[in-house]
Every structure is written in C-alpha cells, then in structure tokens.
Design an enzyme around this catalytic site. Structure first.
Site, PDB file in Angstrom:
ATOM      1  N   LYS A 172     -11.530 -60.187  38.589  1.00 57.27           N
ATOM      2  CA  LYS A 172     -10.786 -60.902  37.800  1.00 57.27           C
ATOM      3  C   LYS A 172     -11.881 -62.151  37.651  1.00 57.27           C
ATOM      4  O   LYS A 172     -12.194 -62.845  38.874  1.00 57.27           O
ATOM      5  CB  LYS A 172      -9.226 -61.055  38.255  1.00 57.27           C
ATOM      6  CG  LYS A 172      -8.917 -59.897  38.015  1.00 57.27           C
ATOM      7  CD  LYS A 172      -7.981 -59.426  36.692  1.00 57.27           C
ATOM      8  CE  LYS A 172      -7.469 -58.537  36.631  1.00 57.27           C
ATOM      9  NZ  LYS A 172      -5.755 -58.321  36.889  1.00 57.27           N
ATOM     10  N   ARG A 206      -4.264 -52.426  42.948  1.00 58.06           N
ATOM     11  CA  ARG A 206      -6.019 -51.928  41.904  1.00 58.06           C
ATOM     12  C   ARG A 206      -6.788 -51.940  41.885  1.00 58.06           C
ATOM     13  O   ARG A 206      -7.386 -53.315  41.394  1.00 58.06           O
ATOM     14  CB  ARG A 206      -4.697 -52.440  39.911  1.00 58.06           C
ATOM     15  CG  ARG A 206      -5.215 -51.187  39.342  1.00 58.06           C
ATOM     16  CD  ARG A 206      -4.821 -51.687  38.226  1.00 58.06           C
ATOM     17  NE  ARG A 206      -5.661 -51.016  36.730  1.00 58.06           N
ATOM     18  CZ  ARG A 206      -6.253 -51.539  36.220  1.00 58.06           C
ATOM     19  NH1 ARG A 206      -6.433 -52.542  36.594  1.00 58.06           N
ATOM     20  NH2 ARG A 206      -6.433 -51.134  35.194  1.00 58.06           N
TER      21      ARG A 206
END
Length: 314
Positions: free
Chosen positions: A237, A282
């Site tokens: 991210k 994830r």
C-alpha cells in the site's frame, strides 16, 4: 475461556490480479496459465486462500464491464478448482460477478464496497451460504475528500444521501468506520448472511490520509470488539511505501532493492497484525509474510507453546 478461533494462526490470502493494469503485478498474470502457475506458487509458499480479482481498484483505474470481469475471473477460478481445494475469494463489488464466481467454485466474496455498491450483493452471498469480507470504504463515505478524489467511483449508485455525506465529514475516522460497518452489517443481517460468515476489513489505503491509516492499524483491537474476524490488506500500500521513502529507503520498484523493500515493510505490518490476532492478511509476497505470521503468532500464542529447551547452535 479462550475461543478456539483465537488459538489459530493468522491465515495468508495470496493475491492473483487477472487485470491488465494491476498496480502490483501490471497484468503479469492476465493469462489463465500464468495465473494458475502463480496460484501453485502461492499455495506452495503457504497461502491457504487465494483472492482473484478482475478489476483494478487502484487510483486512476477504470470501470470494468460485468461480463468482461466475469470472463477474467471465472476461467481462473475453474482452473484452480480443477487441481486444488484451496479456499478461493473473489475480489468484486458486483453481484453478478460474485454469483458467477461462487458457482465456479469460489467460497468468499471480498467486497470493497462493504455490500453498499450493489444492492443485490448481500442477497447473492446469503443465498450461496458464502463467506463475505465487508470492507470499510472511506472513498464512498467521503467522495470529496482530497484522499478520495484520486480513486475511481465505487458502486452503481451513490450509497449515501447528501445529508449523510455531510454528517460523515464531521466524524473522526474511527466514528466513520463504526457508522459504515453498522449500516453494512444491518444490510447483511437483513439479507440473512450468517454472522460466522462475515469478516471485517478496515479498508487500509482507500481514501485515507497517512495518519488515518496508522490510527486504524494501531487500533485494530477496537475493531475486534465488534465481534467479527478481521481481514486485512496492507501489502504494498502507498502509505507503507511513503514511510519508507520519507526515511531514506529505496522504493523504486524497478530496482531489486526497491521492489524487495516494499514487501519487507509490508511483512512488518503483517507481523503487527498477526500479533493482534487478525484472522486473514491479504498479501502479494506470501513467503515473506508467512515468516512474519509464524513469528508473531508464536508470540501471541506463547501461553500454549511447548516449554522445551532450545537446541544449541553448532
């Protein structure tokens, strides 16, 4: 008394993006055979869930038509199912895609709109008896926020009224997440989705500021108090990469060090999450996250470890 669920290690969900414009793999696994090869690799490295996505949700990405998305994900799901009984999650907010994926052999619907993007999604999940990941989506709750404007529109219609959106702007990020989940869970309950089939995702990276991302990660224990397992996606991210860049680390993905540093940093977040009892993480690079999970889970479950003397180094 400690619940059996709390004695389990954090599970790893490996990502397979069958999109030509994925932010992480650039469409590398767009072909079925390449996706299948990646699935085998992720399973061998320790993934117990595979998340198949046919539409990129990165900033600047474009909407994918329903039939096109089905054609991307269903053949991959069928191919994996022919040779493995691994749990499969389909990353979609569209009910028709979810329904096709579940029929093809998926077990979980990972809905980044938290059941708010398609009014038929909750019904599809309930009817199939499937599991669902309900994600908090700040982009939908604060569409005019500077951190949201770079994202595509999620959902077929505006999920909230102008009055509700105005109220959301006055809330802290924790209050907003609580309100969003209350609405999504009410929709799930009305449709008949069993509570044990629901996981919550705090939506890290979706229209959040750097501080908001860090606050939600720091306070995962507060999310646990809602009584649902947590499904967490932080791998590669942008806010993680930003922290590295600010502190002088190489982050250019075109260099070996830069690409690797992104996964190392992401694995550190996974370690923190596993230590806090997150049910599923994830990730893209299963191997590095598997190591993080094993160490953090051993510490979290220390009371249940065998009291053995360690072998001497030779």
């Amino acid at each position: 008394m400690i619940k059996r669920e709390n004695l389990r290690k954090t599970s790893i969900c490996g990502i397979i993006n069958v999109t030509p414009d994925s932010f992480s793999d650039g469409g590398q696994f767009f072909a079925i055979e390449e996706a299948l090869k990646q699935a085998r690799k992720l399973i061998a490295e320790g993934a117990t869930i595979l998340d198949i996505g046919g539409e990129s949700t990165r900033p600047g990405s474009s909407y994918v038509e329903i039939e096109e998305e089905i054609q991307r994900v269903v053949p991959v799901i069928k191919a994996i199912r022919q040779e493995s009984d691994v749990l499969i999650s389909v990353d979609t907010w569209k009910s028709q895609v979810a329904e096709a994926a579940l029929k093809a052999g998926a077990h979980i619907v990972n809905d980044i709109t938290g059941l708010m993007g398609d009014e038929k999604m909750a019904e599809v999940v309930a009817r199939a008896g499937a599991q669902v990941v309900i994600m908090f989506n700040p982009v939908m709750a604060r569409p005019q926020h500077p951190s949201s404007l770079i994202f595509p529109h999620f959902g077929f219609n505006q999920a909230f009224t102008e009055e509700e959106l105005a109220d959301f702007e006055k809330m802290t990020i924790e209050e907003l997440m609580e309100d969003f989940f209350d609405r999504a869970l009410a929709r799930a309950n009305q449709a008949g989705i069993a509570q044990e089939n629901i996981m919550l995702d705090p939506g890290i990276g979706f229209g959040l500021t750097k501080k908001e991302n860090l606050l939600l990660l720091r306070d995962l224990d507060k999310l646990h108090q809602k009584g649902y397992p947590i499904f967490l996606g932080v791998s590669r991210k942008r806010f993680v990469i930003n922290i590295l860049e600010e502190n002088g680390f190489e982050v250019n993905p075109d260099t070996e060090a830069g690409f690797r540093n992104r996964d190392i940093a992401s694995a550190h977040v996974t370690s923190i999450a596993a230590r806090q009892g997150v049910k599923v993480v994830r990730v893209h690079d299963v191997a590095s996250h598997k190591m993080a999970v094993e160490i953090a889970s051993a510490i979290r479950l220390a009371d249940h470890a065998e009291n053995l003397d360690l072998k001497q180094y030779k």
